[in-house]
Write a protein that holds these residues in place. Structure first.
Motif, PDB file in Angstrom:
ATOM      1  N   ASN A  93       0.789  -1.236   0.000  1.00 16.56           N
ATOM      2  CA  ASN A  93       0.000   0.000   0.000  1.00 16.56           C
ATOM      3  C   ASN A  93       0.822   1.287   0.000  1.00 16.56           C
ATOM      4  OD1 ASN A  93      -2.898  -1.070   0.396  1.00 16.56           O
ATOM      5  ND2 ASN A  93      -1.740  -2.148   1.973  1.00 16.56           N
ATOM      6  N   SER A  94       2.111   1.214  -0.245  1.00  9.91           N
ATOM      7  CA  SER A  94       2.921   2.433  -0.315  1.00  9.91           C
ATOM      8  C   SER A  94       4.078   2.206  -1.272  1.00  9.91           C
ATOM      9  CB  SER A  94       3.436   2.827   1.073  1.00  9.91           C
ATOM     10  OG  SER A  94       4.247   1.803   1.606  1.00  9.91           O
ATOM     11  N   ARG A  95       4.874   3.232  -1.482  1.00  4.23           N
ATOM     12  CA  ARG A  95       5.960   3.144  -2.450  1.00  4.23           C
ATOM     13  C   ARG A  95       7.267   3.642  -1.854  1.00  4.23           C
ATOM     14  NH1 ARG A  95       5.955   8.744  -5.015  1.00  4.23           N
ATOM     15  NH2 ARG A  95       7.383   7.991  -6.618  1.00  4.23           N
ATOM     16  N   SER A  96       8.356   3.014  -2.287  1.00  7.88           N
ATOM     17  CA  SER A  96       9.695   3.515  -1.990  1.00  7.88           C
ATOM     18  C   SER A  96      10.254   4.077  -3.296  1.00  7.88           C
ATOM     19  CB  SER A  96      10.599   2.389  -1.477  1.00  7.88           C
ATOM     20  OG  SER A  96      10.135   1.896  -0.257  1.00  7.88           O
ATOM     21  N   TYR A  97      11.007   5.158  -3.199  1.00 10.39           N
ATOM     22  CA  TYR A  97      11.545   5.769  -4.412  1.00 10.39           C
ATOM     23  C   TYR A  97      12.819   6.533  -4.081  1.00 10.39           C
ATOM     24  CZ  TYR A  97       9.210   9.912  -2.504  1.00 10.39           C
ATOM     25  OH  TYR A  97       8.804  10.935  -1.696  1.00 10.39           O
ATOM     26  N   VAL A  98      13.546   6.894  -5.125  1.00  6.09           N
ATOM     27  CA  VAL A  98      14.751   7.706  -4.975  1.00  6.09           C
ATOM     28  C   VAL A  98      14.395   9.142  -5.328  1.00  6.09           C
ATOM     29  CG1 VAL A  98      17.110   8.106  -5.747  1.00  6.09           C
ATOM     30  CG2 VAL A  98      16.257   5.762  -5.522  1.00  6.09           C
ATOM     31  N   ARG A  99      14.691  10.043  -4.429  1.00  2.00           N
ATOM     32  CA  ARG A  99      14.414  11.462  -4.622  1.00  2.00           C
ATOM     33  C   ARG A  99      15.692  12.159  -5.100  1.00  2.00           C
ATOM     34  NH1 ARG A  99      11.482  16.022  -2.658  1.00  2.00           N
ATOM     35  NH2 ARG A  99      12.851  17.707  -1.935  1.00  2.00           N
TER      36      ARG A  99
END
Length: 305
Positions: free
Chosen positions: A221-227
């Motif tokens: 239900n969520s996301r990990s990402y590179v900022r």
């Protein structure tokens, strides 16, 4: 010994209002189960029905294979914290616990033990009406633990506790679960739940939304990402796209790359001689996952500015 809480097709209506709607889940021993939902989701109503305080409109609840009302000396089987302030204000902490103990044939020594465990032994003879919110909460927890029960239901147990108290109750709940007890904890604090619970039951508008581990819930239900922050956003976007990476632009102008680690982003930056001010991994959180899953089940939403 069967220490399982079984909720089967549970429903509760108040007139035309459906508070709980066909709810089914199982709480198992050996882990802390977080019970989550927005305000008005039906958590407190469900816990009251588990304890026989409200009668279901449909369905049933079993604790150790039967209803709570069938338990002999229930404080020895199930400990509960629903309303920590449910104590006569003129009664001392010791007298309050002693009265509860005598009603279930619990020895006096256990009263002294839970007062010490909850840090209330120094104020045991003081009237509960003069207690702070945190001390009242500790007294409610002491009452829940009085019968040394194998099953515990705690509604917002960290309410009113200071940081030391929050750490104490977190460690206590995990220690109790580690002893093989069944621990169900309702909370609105996502960060604390993430640190305490291993399993989650999430409801919205009285219906089951999720029954899974904390890790699986966050991943689903969520996301990990590179900022990425850079003074060359267009060049960076083109370079990332050329490398086959999916990129989005955030409201503050930063770029966000899904399904790739910082290593892949760093290689693109180095290969193209680009300038970056930030490359950071934004990890998924329980709060984000909860907000995403329950956004259509929120009855009370504040207006934005």
């Amino acid at each position: 010994m069967n220490r399982v809480i079984e909720v089967e097709n549970l429903s509760k209506r108040y007139g035309d209002t459906v508070a709980v709607d066909g709810l089914s889940f199982t709480v198992r021993p050996g882990r802390v189960t977080g019970f989550l939902g927005p305000n008005g989701a039906g958590k407190s109503t469900t816990m009251r029905m588990i304890l026989g305080l409200d009668h279901p409109s449909g369905g049933q609840v079993r604790i150790e294979g039967g209803s709570y009302r069938q338990l002999r000396e229930p404080l020895r089987r199930v400990g509960a914290l629903l309303e920590a302030g449910a104590v006569h204000p003129r009664r001392s902490a010791y007298a309050h616990l002693l009265w509860l103990a005598q009603s279930n044939r619990i020895p006096k020594a256990r009263v002294r033990a839970v007062l010490a465990l909850t840090g209330l032994d120094g104020v045991a003879r003081k009237r509960a009406g003069g207690f702070s919110l945190g001390m009242t909460q500790r007294l409610g927890i002491a009452a829940a633990l009085l019968g040394d029960p194998p099953v515990l239901l705690l509604d917002e147990p960290v309410n009113g506790l200071d940081p030391e108290g929050i750490l104490w109750i977190r460690n206590l709940m995990n220690a109790l679960a580690g002893e093989g007890r069944t621990v169900l904890v309702s909370s609105h604090l996502m960060g604390e739940t993430a640190l305490t619970a291993q399993h989650l039951v999430v409801i919205g508008r009285g219906r089951l939304l999720a029954d899974t581990t904390v890790r699986e819930f966050i991943q689903a239900n969520s996301r990990s990402y590179v900022r990425i922050r850079t003074p060359e956003p267009e060049l960076m976007r083109d370079a990332l796209a050329a490398a086959g990476l999916s990129v989005k632009q955030a409201a503050d102008g930063a770029l966000e790359v899904d399904e790739a680690g910082p290593e892949a982003v760093g290689e693109v930056v180095a290969a193209n001689g680009l300038t970056v001010h930030e490359v950071s991994v934004q990890s998924a959180s329980l709060e984000e996952a909860f907000m995403r899953l329950t956004r259509d089940a929120v009855d009370y939403r504040a207006a934005g500015r």
